[in-house]
Design an enzyme around this catalytic site. Structure first.
Site, mmCIF file in Angstrom:
data_model
loop_
_atom_site.group_PDB
_atom_site.id
_atom_site.type_symbol
_atom_site.label_atom_id
_atom_site.label_comp_id
_atom_site.label_asym_id
_atom_site.label_seq_id
_atom_site.Cartn_x
_atom_site.Cartn_y
_atom_site.Cartn_z
ATOM 1 N N HIS A 121 0.875 -1.175 0.000
ATOM 2 C CA HIS A 121 0.000 0.000 0.000
ATOM 3 C C HIS A 121 0.915 1.228 0.000
ATOM 4 O O HIS A 121 2.023 1.186 0.543
ATOM 5 C CB HIS A 121 -0.840 -0.049 1.283
ATOM 6 C CG HIS A 121 -1.881 1.002 1.414
ATOM 7 N ND1 HIS A 121 -1.605 2.282 1.819
ATOM 8 C CD2 HIS A 121 -3.222 0.959 1.218
ATOM 9 C CE1 HIS A 121 -2.729 2.982 1.871
ATOM 10 N NE2 HIS A 121 -3.720 2.199 1.507
ATOM 11 N N ASP A 198 3.152 -4.755 7.939
ATOM 12 C CA ASP A 198 1.909 -3.983 7.864
ATOM 13 C C ASP A 198 0.752 -4.978 7.993
ATOM 14 O O ASP A 198 0.479 -5.760 7.084
ATOM 15 C CB ASP A 198 1.888 -3.246 6.516
ATOM 16 C CG ASP A 198 0.563 -2.532 6.265
ATOM 17 O OD1 ASP A 198 -0.396 -2.754 7.028
ATOM 18 O OD2 ASP A 198 0.492 -1.763 5.286
HETATM 19 N N1 C6P Z 1 -6.269 0.339 2.879
HETATM 20 C C1 C6P Z 1 -8.019 -0.050 1.259
HETATM 21 O O1 C6P Z 1 -9.070 0.228 0.698
HETATM 22 P P1 C6P Z 1 -4.996 3.680 7.262
HETATM 23 O O2 C6P Z 1 -5.634 4.479 6.173
HETATM 24 O O3 C6P Z 1 -3.802 4.388 7.862
HETATM 25 O O4 C6P Z 1 -5.955 3.165 8.275
HETATM 26 O O5 C6P Z 1 -4.466 2.332 6.539
HETATM 27 C C2 C6P Z 1 -3.594 2.425 5.457
HETATM 28 C C3 C6P Z 1 -3.302 1.055 4.914
HETATM 29 C C4 C6P Z 1 -2.038 0.525 5.083
HETATM 30 N N2 C6P Z 1 -1.722 -0.718 4.666
HETATM 31 C C5 C6P Z 1 -2.628 -1.495 4.069
HETATM 32 C C6 C6P Z 1 -2.241 -2.890 3.663
HETATM 33 C C7 C6P Z 1 -3.924 -1.009 3.848
HETATM 34 O O6 C6P Z 1 -4.830 -1.801 3.258
HETATM 35 C C8 C6P Z 1 -4.267 0.297 4.279
HETATM 36 C C9 C6P Z 1 -5.644 0.864 4.001
HETATM 37 C C10 C6P Z 1 -7.616 0.702 2.503
HETATM 38 O O7 C6P Z 1 -7.306 -0.965 0.859
HETATM 39 C C11 C6P Z 1 -7.844 2.168 2.351
HETATM 40 S S1 C6P Z 1 -6.708 2.937 1.245
#
Ligand code: C6P
Length: 404
Positions: A121, A198
């Site tokens: 991500h 992650d």
């Molecule tokens: N993915 C998706 O639709 P936050 O936004 O900080 O809570 O998470 C970020 C994030 C980091 N790593 C991974 C593997 C993720 O899937 C996500 C968030 C969502 O796939 C929103 S972009």
């Protein structure tokens, strides 16, 4: 065994209609829905003991502090961290990764190498690029294979005594691939590198034992695991977190302050400057209670069944291509139908009450790898049903007919 009908009663939102149709919520990888138990924990906090924490001698502040710290302990136990002070509350996964990246600014320099997987991500790419720009360290990419798994041979070759840090997601948000993190961790440790996992997409679906994995850093967000938005955790081994400088200065993260010199608080407060998301932290604890009441293994088994069913049914649609065919996957199906743009399919599905995500899913390098603009992503949770998957199949067929 999961009693889905019973579980669905816990999620008021699942009763609503969208565009006149009963909602089918298949965007769980973006954010999961919130059960009444978690919503009630927030209401209870604001109605009964709303106060700032770690500050007051008065009863409300004590109650709020106790509830917040109890939540930290629940999270510690759930992920089996050795100490509750190794659990740092953050605003989410992105914030947690940025705390680590900021901390390494003074610990890295030219000649150091960082390895990032090709299926991350953006949250697990961009902070490391920024870190490399500041330090002169070099970011290298662990490539992926066409089935959506990591190239482990290439990973072994990239690892060297120069490698300081490795970044990999436990589960890919765009493909659902479950990465073999035990092997990845052991290989990183063999060259004395530290690894950041992650867990944003894994925590809701897979049991994670931080001590057994000998994990250095782990990050995740509450809103993926039935908790609220705006709260997450950074886990780090005490020895590592003690080495990192604080991320932000302010109240609560200090031991003493004078104009000549400030000394910092110990863990976890060193990384928790300012008034935190108190209700969010408490609700994260309630979400952990909720997940445990169902059982993460039962959740995994049921979601596996949904994945198998959906894969079989969707694969019958002519021209539908699934991206990410790893042998070990969570219940995520990323697909395209012929040359139809994913956005167009997503729009028609929405009109039929079905929520999916379309686009690059904040993982543009994966889309570049497959040379596509994006995908339609259906991501399932333990409160979804096979009947809902049948509605998805009907809707995709209809979209195909309209758009081809
Ligand atoms: N993915 C998706 O639709 P936050 O936004 O900080 O809570 O998470 C970020 C994030 C980091 N790593 C991974 C593997 C993720 O899937 C996500 C968030 C969502 O796939 C929103 S972009």
């Amino acid at each position: 065994m999961i009693d889905v009908a019973r579980i669905r009663e816990d999620f008021p939102i699942l009763n609503r209609k969208v565009h006149g149709q009963p909602l089918v919520y298949f965007d769980n990888a973006a954010t999961s829905q919130t059960p009444k138990q978690v919503i009630n924990s927030i209401v209870d906090y604001y109605e009964n003991y709303n106060a700032n924490i770690h500050r007051g001698v008065h009863a409300l502040s004590q109650e709020a502090t106790d509830a917040y710290e109890q939540a930290r302990i629940k999270i510690q136990k759930h992920f089996n961290a050795a100490h509750s002070h190794e659990i740092i509350f953050t605003s989410g996964t992105t914030h947690a990764i940025n705390i680590i990246a900021s901390g390494y600014q003074t610990l890295l320099g030219p000649g150091d190498e960082l390895l990032v997987s090709a299926m991350e991500h953006h949250s697990n790419i961009v902070p490391w690029q920024m870190l490399c720009e500041k330090t002169g360290a070099q970011l290298k990419v662990i490539p992926m294979l066409p089935n959506g798994t990591l190239d482990l041979e290439a990973y072994q070759k990239l690892l060297s005594p120069r490698t300081q840090l490795v970044f990999v997601n436990h589960v890919s948000n765009a493909l659902g691939t479950i990465n073999p993190i035990e092997k990845l961790i052991a290989a990183a440790h063999a060259v004395d590198a530290k690894i950041v996992i992650d867990g944003a997409q894994a925590a809701p679906h897979i049991a994670t034992d931080l001590q057994q994995l000998d994990l250095d850093y782990y990050v995740t967000s509450a809103h993926k695991i039935c908790g609220p938005t705006g709260v997450g955790i950074l886990y780090g081994k005490s020895a590592l977190l003690n080495l990192l400088p604080p991320y932000q200065g302010g109240g609560e993260m200090i031991a003493t302050v004078t104009f000549e010199k400030t000394t910092y608080a110990g863990l976890p407060h060193k990384f928790e400057a300012g008034t935190p998301n108190i209700a969010g932290g408490i609700a994260f604890g309630a979400a952990i209670d909720y997940i445990q009441s169902i059982g993460i293994d039962a959740i995994a088994a049921y979601e596996e069944e949904l994945l198998r069913y959906a894969t079989a049914q969707l694969s019958k649609i002519e021209g539908l291509k699934i991206y990410g065919q790893a042998p070990h996957k969570t219940a995520v199906i990323s697909f395209n139908v012929g040359a139809i743009h994913p956005y167009d399919i997503g729009t028609i599905l929405d009109k039929m009450g079905i929520a999916v995500r379309t686009g690059h899913h904040c993982a543009q390098p994966i889309m570049d790898y497959y040379q596509i603009p994006g995908t339609v992503r259906a991501s399932f949770s333990f409160y979804n049903t096979k009947e809902e998957i049948d509605r998805l199949v009907v809707a995709v067929n209809k979209a195909k007919m309209m758009l081809e």
